[in-house]
Write an enzyme that holds these catalytic residues in place. Structure first.
Site, PDB file in Angstrom:
ATOM      1  N   ASP A  86       0.820  -1.214   0.000  1.00  0.00           N
ATOM      2  CA  ASP A  86       0.000   0.000   0.000  1.00  0.00           C
ATOM      3  C   ASP A  86       0.856   1.266   0.000  1.00  0.00           C
ATOM      4  OD1 ASP A  86      -2.449  -1.322  -0.066  1.00  0.00           O
ATOM      5  OD2 ASP A  86      -2.540  -1.522   2.103  1.00  0.00           O
ATOM      6  N   GLY A  87       2.013   1.230   0.671  1.00  0.00           N
ATOM      7  CA  GLY A  87       2.881   2.410   0.676  1.00  0.00           C
ATOM      8  C   GLY A  87       3.366   2.767  -0.710  1.00  0.00           C
TER       9      GLY A  87
ATOM     10  N   ASN B 203       4.036   9.136   5.262  1.00  0.00           N
ATOM     11  CA  ASN B 203       5.450   9.025   4.892  1.00  0.00           C
ATOM     12  C   ASN B 203       6.173  10.342   4.726  1.00  0.00           C
ATOM     13  OD1 ASN B 203       5.539  10.061   2.086  1.00  0.00           O
ATOM     14  ND2 ASN B 203       4.248   8.337   1.613  1.00  0.00           N
TER      15      ASN B 203
ATOM     16  N   THR C 154     -10.079   3.317   5.788  1.00  0.00           N
ATOM     17  CA  THR C 154      -9.682   1.968   6.196  1.00  0.00           C
ATOM     18  C   THR C 154      -8.226   1.908   6.640  1.00  0.00           C
ATOM     19  OG1 THR C 154      -9.218   1.468   3.867  1.00  0.00           O
ATOM     20  CG2 THR C 154     -11.379   0.821   4.723  1.00  0.00           C
TER      21      THR C 154
ATOM     22  N   ASP D 254      -4.593  15.295  20.975  1.00  0.00           N
ATOM     23  CA  ASP D 254      -3.204  14.985  20.637  1.00  0.00           C
ATOM     24  C   ASP D 254      -2.886  15.367  19.195  1.00  0.00           C
ATOM     25  OD1 ASP D 254      -2.804  14.005  23.136  1.00  0.00           O
ATOM     26  OD2 ASP D 254      -2.581  11.904  22.556  1.00  0.00           O
TER      27      ASP D 254
ATOM     28  N   LEU E 188      -9.309   4.398  10.542  1.00  0.00           N
ATOM     29  CA  LEU E 188      -9.982   3.257  11.158  1.00  0.00           C
ATOM     30  C   LEU E 188      -9.393   2.958  12.530  1.00  0.00           C
ATOM     31  CD1 LEU E 188     -11.993   0.841  10.765  1.00  0.00           C
ATOM     32  CD2 LEU E 188     -10.053  -0.425   9.838  1.00  0.00           C
ATOM     33  N   SER E 189      -8.057   2.988  12.631  1.00  0.00           N
ATOM     34  CA  SER E 189      -7.394   2.732  13.911  1.00  0.00           C
ATOM     35  C   SER E 189      -7.722   3.802  14.941  1.00  0.00           C
ATOM     36  CB  SER E 189      -5.877   2.671  13.703  1.00  0.00           C
ATOM     37  OG  SER E 189      -5.521   1.644  12.812  1.00  0.00           O
TER      38      SER E 189
ATOM     39  N   ASN F 290      -4.844   9.137   1.195  1.00  0.00           N
ATOM     40  CA  ASN F 290      -5.388   8.579   2.437  1.00  0.00           C
ATOM     41  C   ASN F 290      -5.768   9.661   3.446  1.00  0.00           C
ATOM     42  OD1 ASN F 290      -5.492   5.895   1.820  1.00  0.00           O
ATOM     43  ND2 ASN F 290      -3.945   5.244   3.294  1.00  0.00           N
ATOM     44  N   GLU F 291      -4.762  10.247   4.100  1.00  0.00           N
ATOM     45  CA  GLU F 291      -5.068  11.182   5.172  1.00  0.00           C
ATOM     46  C   GLU F 291      -3.931  12.156   5.437  1.00  0.00           C
ATOM     47  OE1 GLU F 291      -2.484   8.487   6.331  1.00  0.00           O
ATOM     48  OE2 GLU F 291      -4.507   7.632   6.421  1.00  0.00           O
TER      49      GLU F 291
END
Length: 305
Positions: A78-79, A251, A193, A182, A197-198, A152-153
Site C-alpha cells: 500500500d505504501g 510518509n 480503512t 493529541d 480506522l485505527s 489517504n489522510e
C-alpha cells in the site's frame, strides 16, 4: 506505439525482478515502456530552517510518464501504491496495482495473477475506479511553503505525539470550531480503512463524496469524528506556542509553526485504479479486515444463563 509504465518498490528484490520482466514482456509486444521507482513519490520533510515547497504536486511525475500512457503497473504494498498515486495522478494514468507487500488493501491482485492481469490490461479489458484525493498546502501568510497530493489522510500533531494541541478548524463557510487533542486528521474515503480506522473513525465506501475530521485522543467528551461534504475546503490554524508536525499518507510532511495555516481541498486529480472485476468494496473489507464474517458459535460446553 502504445505506451505503458512500471513503478516498483526498489527495497523488495522480487519487485525489481518482476519490473524487469514486465518491461521485457511489453517491449516484445511492441510497447514503449518506462520504469521508475516509488521513491520518487515519497514525500520529504521540510524543517523550520528550510520550509521550502520542495515537493510541488506536479513535480513528482517520473521522466517519460505522461497522458499518453495506457496504464502503469505498480509493484509493492500500500505504501508504494500511495507513492505511485502522487506520481501519476496529475497525468491521469490508470494504475494496475500488484501486491508484493503485506496488507495490500489498495492492490488489485498478487504476483501469481500477474500474467492474466497483464493480458487484460493490454486488451483494455477492465473497469476504472476513481478515488478522490486531497490537495494539502501549508501557507505562511500568502506564501505556499509545502504542498502534496493525498490519497489517504493528513495528520497534524505535536512532537512527541502524546502532547495536547489546540486547533481552530474552519470547514467551508461554517463557524470555526476549537479542538483540544493529541492531533487532528482529515481523511478521504480511501483513508477511512487506514489510520482513520485505527483512530476510531467509521469506514466510508469509496464512492461517497465526503471527508472526515478525526480528533486524535480528544480532551473532551464532545469532540467526535465529523463527516462533511468534500466540496468544502478546510483551514486548520494551530493555536500553540510550539511547532507541530504534519504527515501526509504516513510518509512525509513538514513542520507547521504557530503563524502557519494548513489548507486542504478536494484535488482536481483522482487516482484511477484498474479493476479486473467489478469493484466490490465489501468483499475487500471481508478479505483484508474480516468485516462482516459470520459469528462463531459458542462451544456446547458453555452453559448460558
Amino acid at each position: 506505439m502504445p505506451k505503458a509504465g512500471v513503478i516498483y518498490n526498489d527495497v523488495k528484490p522480487i519487485a525489481q525482478k518482476v519490473a524487469i520482466d514486465i518491461k521485457e514482456t511489453l517491449t516484445n509486444k511492441g510497447w514503449d515502456v518506462y520504469v521508475a521507482t516509488g521513491v520518487g513519490g515519497i514525500l520529504g520533510y521540510s524543517t523550520p530552517q528550510s520550509p521550502v515547497c520542495h515537493t510541488p504536486i506536479d513535480g513528482l511525475i517520473p521522466p517519460g510518464f505522461d497522458e499518453q500512457m495506457k496504464f502503469v503497473v505498480v509493484l509493492g504494498g500500500d505504501g508504494t501504491v500511495l507513492a505511485a498515486s502522487r506520481q501519476v495522478a496529475p497525468c491521469g494514468i490508470p494504475i494496475l496495482a500488484v501486491n508484493t507487500g503485506h496488507m495490500g488493501f489498495l492492490t488489485e491482485g498478487y504476483l501469481n495473477q500477474l500474467p492474466q492481469a497483464l493480458e487484460k490490461a493490454i486488451a483494455g479489458d477492465y473497469e476504472i475506479e476513481e478515488r478522490a484525493m486531497l490537495a494539502v498546502q501549508v501557507f505562511r501568510k500568502d506564501r505556499v511553503l509545502w504542498e502534496a497530493l493525498c490519497l489517504n489522510e493528513m495528520v497534524l500533531h505535536r512532537e512527541p505525539l502524546t502532547s495536547m494541541c489546540h486547533f481552530e478548524i474552519a470547514i467551508g463557510g461554517h463557524a470555526a470550531v476549537d479542538i483540544a487533542a493529541d492531533g487532528v486528521m482529515i481523511s478521504t474515503p480511501t483513508g477511512s480503512t487506514g489510520y482513520c480506522l485505527s483512530a476510531g473513525g467509521p469506514v466510508v465506501t469509496p464512492n461517497v463524496p465526503v471527508l472526515q475530521l478525526i480528533p486524535l485522543c480528544p480532551h473532551s467528551l464532545a469532540s467526535r469524528a465529523l463527516i462533511f461534504a468534500d466540496t468544502e475546503p478546510v483551514n486548520i490554524y494551530p493555536v500553540n506556542t510550539s511547532r507541530l508536525v504534519m504527515v501526509v499518507d504516513g510518509n512525509g510532511g513538514c513542520y507547521v509553526l504557530p503563524e502557519d495555516r494548513v489548507y486542504m481541498e478536494r484535488s482536481q486529480y483522482t487516482t484511477k485504479f484498474i479493476r479486473l472485476q467489478s469493484p466490490e468494496f465489501f468483499r475487500i473489507l471481508r478479505e483484508k479486515l474480516g468485516w462482516g464474517l459470520p459469528h462463531i458459535a459458542k462451544p456446547n460446553s458453555v452453559e448460558l444463563p
